[in-house]
Design a protein around this motif. Sequence first.
Motif, mmCIF file in Angstrom:
data_model
loop_
_atom_site.group_PDB
_atom_site.id
_atom_site.type_symbol
_atom_site.label_atom_id
_atom_site.label_comp_id
_atom_site.label_asym_id
_atom_site.label_seq_id
_atom_site.Cartn_x
_atom_site.Cartn_y
_atom_site.Cartn_z
ATOM 1 N N SER A 1 -4.509 -3.826 7.982
ATOM 2 C CA SER A 1 -3.425 -2.876 8.242
ATOM 3 C C SER A 1 -2.200 -3.519 8.901
ATOM 4 O O SER A 1 -1.939 -3.372 10.075
ATOM 5 C CB SER A 1 -3.917 -1.673 9.043
ATOM 6 O OG SER A 1 -4.746 -2.066 10.085
ATOM 7 N N THR A 2 -1.481 -4.264 8.069
ATOM 8 C CA THR A 2 -0.258 -4.901 8.541
ATOM 9 C C THR A 2 0.960 -4.202 7.956
ATOM 10 O O THR A 2 0.898 -3.575 6.899
ATOM 11 C CB THR A 2 -0.191 -6.382 8.118
ATOM 12 O OG1 THR A 2 -0.776 -6.494 6.830
ATOM 13 C CG2 THR A 2 -0.890 -7.283 9.080
ATOM 14 N N TYR B 1 0.830 -1.201 0.000
ATOM 15 C CA TYR B 1 0.000 0.000 0.000
ATOM 16 C C TYR B 1 0.869 1.257 0.000
ATOM 17 O O TYR B 1 0.708 2.147 -0.817
ATOM 18 C CB TYR B 1 -0.917 -0.022 1.230
ATOM 19 C CG TYR B 1 -1.950 1.073 1.228
ATOM 20 C CD1 TYR B 1 -3.116 0.947 0.486
ATOM 21 C CD2 TYR B 1 -1.750 2.232 1.969
ATOM 22 C CE1 TYR B 1 -4.064 1.950 0.478
ATOM 23 C CE2 TYR B 1 -2.699 3.246 1.965
ATOM 24 C CZ TYR B 1 -3.851 3.099 1.210
ATOM 25 O OH TYR B 1 -4.778 4.100 1.194
ATOM 26 N N TYR C 1 5.701 4.042 6.634
ATOM 27 C CA TYR C 1 4.652 4.320 7.604
ATOM 28 C C TYR C 1 5.275 5.199 8.677
ATOM 29 O O TYR C 1 6.280 4.818 9.277
ATOM 30 C CB TYR C 1 4.136 3.005 8.187
ATOM 31 C CG TYR C 1 2.855 3.132 8.960
ATOM 32 C CD1 TYR C 1 1.695 3.627 8.373
ATOM 33 C CD2 TYR C 1 2.790 2.733 10.301
ATOM 34 C CE1 TYR C 1 0.514 3.729 9.083
ATOM 35 C CE2 TYR C 1 1.613 2.820 11.016
ATOM 36 C CZ TYR C 1 0.470 3.319 10.407
ATOM 37 O OH TYR C 1 -0.701 3.420 11.111
ATOM 38 N N LEU D 1 3.602 -0.889 4.249
ATOM 39 C CA LEU D 1 2.245 -0.982 4.768
ATOM 40 C C LEU D 1 1.364 -1.733 3.776
ATOM 41 O O LEU D 1 1.387 -1.471 2.570
ATOM 42 C CB LEU D 1 1.680 0.426 4.994
ATOM 43 C CG LEU D 1 0.229 0.492 5.473
ATOM 44 C CD1 LEU D 1 0.085 -0.080 6.867
ATOM 45 C CD2 LEU D 1 -0.285 1.925 5.430
ATOM 46 N N SER E 1 -2.702 -2.820 3.119
ATOM 47 C CA SER E 1 -4.003 -2.334 3.566
ATOM 48 C C SER E 1 -4.810 -3.430 4.263
ATOM 49 O O SER E 1 -5.551 -3.154 5.184
ATOM 50 C CB SER E 1 -4.778 -1.736 2.392
ATOM 51 O OG SER E 1 -4.615 -2.525 1.245
ATOM 52 N N SER F 1 1.023 -6.141 13.082
ATOM 53 C CA SER F 1 -0.089 -5.232 12.785
ATOM 54 C C SER F 1 0.351 -3.806 13.102
ATOM 55 O O SER F 1 1.265 -3.582 13.897
ATOM 56 C CB SER F 1 -1.327 -5.633 13.576
ATOM 57 O OG SER F 1 -0.976 -5.833 14.917
ATOM 58 N N CYS F 2 -0.293 -2.846 12.452
ATOM 59 C CA CYS F 2 0.077 -1.453 12.661
ATOM 60 C C CYS F 2 -0.148 -1.066 14.117
ATOM 61 O O CYS F 2 -1.210 -1.357 14.669
ATOM 62 C CB CYS F 2 -0.784 -0.553 11.787
ATOM 63 S SG CYS F 2 -0.344 -0.634 10.088
ATOM 64 N N ARG G 1 -2.174 1.099 -3.082
ATOM 65 C CA ARG G 1 -2.730 2.426 -2.826
ATOM 66 C C ARG G 1 -3.125 3.094 -4.142
ATOM 67 O O ARG G 1 -4.140 3.778 -4.246
ATOM 68 C CB ARG G 1 -1.696 3.275 -2.097
ATOM 69 C CG ARG G 1 -2.284 4.552 -1.552
ATOM 70 C CD ARG G 1 -1.265 5.312 -0.753
ATOM 71 N NE ARG G 1 -1.861 6.457 -0.086
ATOM 72 C CZ ARG G 1 -1.157 7.376 0.565
ATOM 73 N NH1 ARG G 1 0.156 7.251 0.648
ATOM 74 N NH2 ARG G 1 -1.754 8.387 1.129
#
Length: 659
Positions: free
Chosen positions: A387-388, A358, A362, A382, A384, A399-400, A421
């Motif tokens: 959100s990893t 994505y 980050y 990143l 989507s 994970s984020c 993205r």
Amino acid sequence: MNLVKVAVPVPLRQQFDYLLPEKKYIAPGVRVKVPLGRRQTIGIVMGQCEKTTIASSRLKEIVAVCDSEPLLPACLCDFFEKVADYYHHPIGEVVLTSLPRALRQAKPLPPVSCLWANRQNNPALVLNTKQQDALKAILACLDQFYCFLLQGVTGSGKTEVYLQAVAKVLDQGKAVLVLVPEISLTPQTKERFVSRFGDVVVCYHSQMTPKKRLEAWTRVRQQKAPIVIGTRSAVFMPFSQLGLIVIDEEHDPSFKQQEGFRYSARDVAVWRAKLLGCPVILGSATPAFESLANAKAGKYQLLVLPERATQVKPPEVTLLDVGQQKLKAGLSPLLLAQIALRLEKKEQVLLFINRRGYAPTYMCLNCHWLATCPRCDARLTLYSEQSTLVCHYCLFRCSCPPRCPTCQSTALQPVGYGTQRLEESLKAHFPQATLARIDSDATRKKGYLEEILTKTKDNEIQLLIGTQILAKGHHFPHLRLVAILDADGGLFSADFRAVEKMAQLIIQVAGRAGRVHQAGEVFIQTSHPAHPFLRALFKQDYAKLTETLLDERARCHLPPFSHLALIRAYAKTADLPQKLLLHVQKGLAPYLHEAVKILGPVPAPMLKRQGYYHFQLLLQSSSRRALHQMLGYCTPLLEKSTLARRTRWSLDIDPQEMF
Ligand SMILES: [Zn+2]
Ligand SMILES: [Zn+2]
């Protein structure tokens, strides 16, 4: 004494001597069962041996002979020795890993049908003058080793030249080997050959089932396969009556294996042709600098196809200066307008971005914290889905975090664009358009790539987003507009090959535009529109570009004007690999050759990777002979060092990547 040399599957740079059971003769290429330490294994007899350094009390006898006829032709055994020697790689691994799995054990060859009888000769296309000249040059050398570099812009009809040369070789009753850089290119290449010659084509690559591979290998061994299309490992198939080797997209870095046995299938194919006495054609729109230098030195004959074979004009290239612009969805407003225009006319658009995921970064907007991999010196990408964050080097994932680990702020944001993205924002921007994404994440699903390629060919997809997979010689007849979104990546890289690779990639991607009916358009987004490299690309002047860059390489004594070998070492702690490489460097001191420079040990460009610390020692020389002599001293130093038990190392001859 009656002795033979046997290649056995162990990671040692030597062959093993064994006694013959009776006073029998065993030909090279025959499989034998031999004792090895406390176990028994299958090996291949490589030849007779006159004397041995092993004490007669320790000499062991062959347990069983597995084949009544040699499994490998004698010329292939010689070839394996040459290749193992050149790459300083264990001969047993070179020989045994080239075999289909069933043959590494003592299984017999399965029965297979012969394909020669299926041959058809469907009508050929009419060649233009340049194609005729190229074909004539090739046909004049059919019965001898000769190396041709066929440089033809995309759409210039290189394949038709191959096909007409192949027809003549098949007429002589000899087989043809066609190497392609990617498995995904085999169906398309196979289709071209089958529609010309009928069902006479055998494929060979790592995604085939073991059974199919065994079948293909056996057909080649029994001379029942007229045409073989394969990826790099096909270069080791047991041909004996080979009349021609074609290496398509010869510049592609995929021809070099990047792990284990690090050979270049292109270079190895040229030696194979030499040993078998047949010509080899290296084809590309953007030849590798090594190949161009070989042509310049008179080792290869350069054949140029400067025009497209069809009446279609070459694409028009526009450089878009995005340094000062506000981008929307990662695209300049002008480009967005152009895409809208094309989509309105139901024409196809391809967006090229060499970053999957994505977003490549980050970040915390408050303290500028960046998400990095705990095991590598790399940023996390990143994704989507859920959100990893993922590391592209070691596949670490997490994970984020909901808050910045440094300042606890929640102002965390993706920075930059990856394929996912771009897909998301284009979907929002052009909701009516059918859209597909091609990158190695999307194509992991079996059959997905084939499905999208077919749909693209059938004009069922309007917007195509993808990474370098799209640069690899696929045909997209309906494509009108190509946009390259991150052309600046190669401009300031530490790797001396980065600009060459970037130029090849961009020209290859641009070449996808306007292939059949109409001229295409190419847009290149850059923050450095005045950069001389991009100016040359803008003029689509690969010859001028290579000339400038080759001059630069000559001044810096870089390949192709020198030869490199890279020793890589890595371990859990940083001191071990450094110590091991220093040990090698010191050990070489008595043998130093004035023509060989030893550089390092230095940390690898990415020091920490997968939790290991990587260091390297580079050997550089203008003399290949001197370099290989030095390397001959290196491997025992590495193998016998006690440090090597806790440090992994590898030797890369002619490295393509300096990582
Ligand atoms: Zn922060
Ligand atoms: Zn990592």
